[in-house]
Motif scaffolding. Structure first.
Motif, short mmCIF file in Angstrom:
data_model
loop_
_atom_site.label_atom_id
_atom_site.label_comp_id
_atom_site.label_asym_id
_atom_site.label_seq_id
_atom_site.Cartn_x
_atom_site.Cartn_y
_atom_site.Cartn_z
N GLY A 1 -22.86 71.44 -39.72
CA GLY A 1 -23.75 70.54 -39.00
C GLY A 1 -24.62 71.28 -38.01
N GLY A 2 -25.65 70.59 -37.53
CA GLY A 2 -26.67 71.17 -36.67
C GLY A 2 -26.19 71.74 -35.35
N ASP A 3 -24.96 71.45 -34.95
CA ASP A 3 -24.43 72.04 -33.72
C ASP A 3 -23.90 73.45 -33.95
OD1 ASP A 3 -22.40 70.88 -35.27
OD2 ASP A 3 -21.16 70.35 -33.55
N TRP A 4 -24.00 73.94 -35.17
CA TRP A 4 -23.54 75.30 -35.51
C TRP A 4 -24.73 76.18 -35.86
CZ3 TRP A 4 -18.65 77.29 -35.42
CH2 TRP A 4 -17.61 76.38 -35.22
N PRO A 5 -25.09 77.14 -35.00
CA PRO A 5 -26.12 78.10 -35.41
C PRO A 5 -25.58 78.95 -36.56
CG PRO A 5 -25.32 78.57 -33.17
CD PRO A 5 -24.59 77.36 -33.66
N VAL B 1 -17.84 70.98 -52.25
CA VAL B 1 -16.43 71.12 -51.89
C VAL B 1 -16.32 70.93 -50.38
CG1 VAL B 1 -14.46 72.72 -51.75
CG2 VAL B 1 -15.94 72.73 -53.77
N VAL B 2 -15.41 70.04 -49.97
CA VAL B 2 -15.17 69.80 -48.56
C VAL B 2 -13.76 70.28 -48.23
CG1 VAL B 2 -14.99 68.10 -46.70
CG2 VAL B 2 -16.72 67.82 -48.50
N ALA B 3 -13.64 71.15 -47.25
CA ALA B 3 -12.35 71.66 -46.78
C ALA B 3 -12.04 71.01 -45.44
CB ALA B 3 -12.38 73.18 -46.64
N ALA C 1 -8.41 62.85 -46.27
CA ALA C 1 -8.74 63.42 -47.59
C ALA C 1 -9.09 62.33 -48.60
CB ALA C 1 -7.57 64.28 -48.10
N ALA C 2 -8.34 61.24 -48.59
CA ALA C 2 -8.61 60.14 -49.53
C ALA C 2 -9.97 59.51 -49.27
CB ALA C 2 -7.50 59.09 -49.43
N VAL C 3 -10.29 59.27 -48.01
CA VAL C 3 -11.59 58.68 -47.68
C VAL C 3 -12.71 59.64 -48.08
CG1 VAL C 3 -13.08 57.93 -45.77
CG2 VAL C 3 -10.69 57.18 -45.86
N MET C 4 -12.54 60.91 -47.79
CA MET C 4 -13.55 61.92 -48.15
C MET C 4 -13.73 61.97 -49.67
SD MET C 4 -15.68 64.14 -46.92
CE MET C 4 -15.14 64.17 -45.23
N ALA C 5 -12.65 61.96 -50.41
CA ALA C 5 -12.72 62.04 -51.87
C ALA C 5 -13.40 60.81 -52.47
CB ALA C 5 -11.32 62.21 -52.45
N ALA C 6 -13.35 59.69 -51.79
CA ALA C 6 -13.96 58.47 -52.30
C ALA C 6 -15.49 58.48 -52.20
CB ALA C 6 -13.40 57.25 -51.57
N LEU C 7 -16.03 59.43 -51.46
CA LEU C 7 -17.49 59.50 -51.31
C LEU C 7 -18.13 60.08 -52.56
CD1 LEU C 7 -17.77 60.85 -47.65
CD2 LEU C 7 -18.02 58.49 -48.45
N GLU C 8 -19.21 59.47 -52.99
CA GLU C 8 -19.91 59.90 -54.19
C GLU C 8 -20.44 61.33 -54.08
OE1 GLU C 8 -23.75 58.51 -56.88
OE2 GLU C 8 -23.12 57.30 -55.18
N SER C 9 -20.86 61.72 -52.89
CA SER C 9 -21.45 63.05 -52.71
C SER C 9 -20.44 64.18 -52.79
CB SER C 9 -22.19 63.12 -51.37
OG SER C 9 -21.31 62.86 -50.30
N VAL C 10 -19.17 63.88 -52.68
CA VAL C 10 -18.11 64.90 -52.63
C VAL C 10 -17.52 65.11 -54.02
CG1 VAL C 10 -15.87 65.48 -51.64
CG2 VAL C 10 -17.61 64.36 -50.22
N THR D 1 -24.23 60.91 -43.97
CA THR D 1 -25.60 61.40 -44.15
C THR D 1 -25.58 62.92 -44.32
OG1 THR D 1 -26.48 59.57 -42.86
CG2 THR D 1 -27.90 61.52 -43.11
N TYR D 2 -24.85 63.58 -43.46
CA TYR D 2 -24.73 65.04 -43.52
C TYR D 2 -24.15 65.48 -44.87
CZ TYR D 2 -22.15 69.42 -42.87
OH TYR D 2 -21.62 70.66 -43.03
N LEU D 3 -23.11 64.81 -45.34
CA LEU D 3 -22.49 65.18 -46.62
C LEU D 3 -23.44 64.96 -47.79
CD1 LEU D 3 -18.95 63.81 -45.82
CD2 LEU D 3 -19.55 66.22 -46.15
N ALA D 4 -24.20 63.89 -47.76
CA ALA D 4 -25.19 63.64 -48.82
C ALA D 4 -26.27 64.72 -48.79
CB ALA D 4 -25.80 62.25 -48.66
N GLN D 5 -26.71 65.12 -47.60
CA GLN D 5 -27.72 66.17 -47.48
C GLN D 5 -27.16 67.51 -47.95
OE1 GLN D 5 -28.52 65.50 -43.32
NE2 GLN D 5 -30.47 64.49 -43.77
#
Length: 174
Positions: free
Chosen positions: A131-135, A69-71, A96-105, A56-60
């Protein structure tokens, strides 16, 4: 038709999955960025056991720009964060493979340092996200991104899901 007459996937020489083209070693990152549409959004993290909160976070995050880009932290970098001796559960190649398989990435890279500061300077995102835990003032690279005229977002959690809490539940049942 019996099982012996069905060709195995290995014998059929299937091509590599399309998502593997999204994997980008850090040393190739600068040259690969020019192919991505702008505005460019960047985020980073461990993303050890992907769950609904993550996707959800990645899609947003992706919705804030045209490319995401996801590091990912390397395994050694995750271990230095103090998440637990057995973390990450999934090694970098699998994460990395699972992350790359996401449409939003759009692109997945990684970093071995304790923070993604150097990578953020290579990417120079138009939008930096955590994410929201980071000001915002604690997000690594926020000052530099803002100084370049970029935006920084701390996306509130829509689903309170924690990999650490999930692992603790699993361990308690075992």
């Amino acid at each position: 038709m019996d099982a012996s007459s069905v060709p195995s996937p290995v014998s059929m020489n299937y091509p590599a999955p399309e998502f593997e083209r999204k994997l980008c070693p850090p040393e190739q990152l600068a040259e690969r960025l020019s192919a991505l549409a702008r505005p460019l959004v960047m985020t980073n993290g461990c993303f050890d056991i992907l769950h609904r909160g993550h996707v959800t976070y990645l899609a947003q995050a992706r919705a804030l720009g045209a490319s995401l880009v996801v590091a990912l932290n390397t395994d050694a970098s995750v271990r230095r964060q103090g998440k637990g001796e057995d973390r990450p559960i999934n090694p970098l190649a699998q994460r990395a493979a699972v992350m790359a398989a996401l449409e939003s990435v759009s692109l997945v890279t990684w970093f071995d340092e304790d923070t993604p500061a150097n990578l953020i300077e290579v990417v120079r995102p138009d939008v930096l996200v955590k994410g929201g835990d980071w000001p915002i003032e604690r997000i690594v690279g926020s000052a530099e991104t803002l100084a370049r005229g970029g935006l920084v977002h701390s996306i509130p959690f829509e689903f309170e899901t924690s990999t650490t809490a999930m692992l603790n539940r699993i361990r308690a049942q075992g």
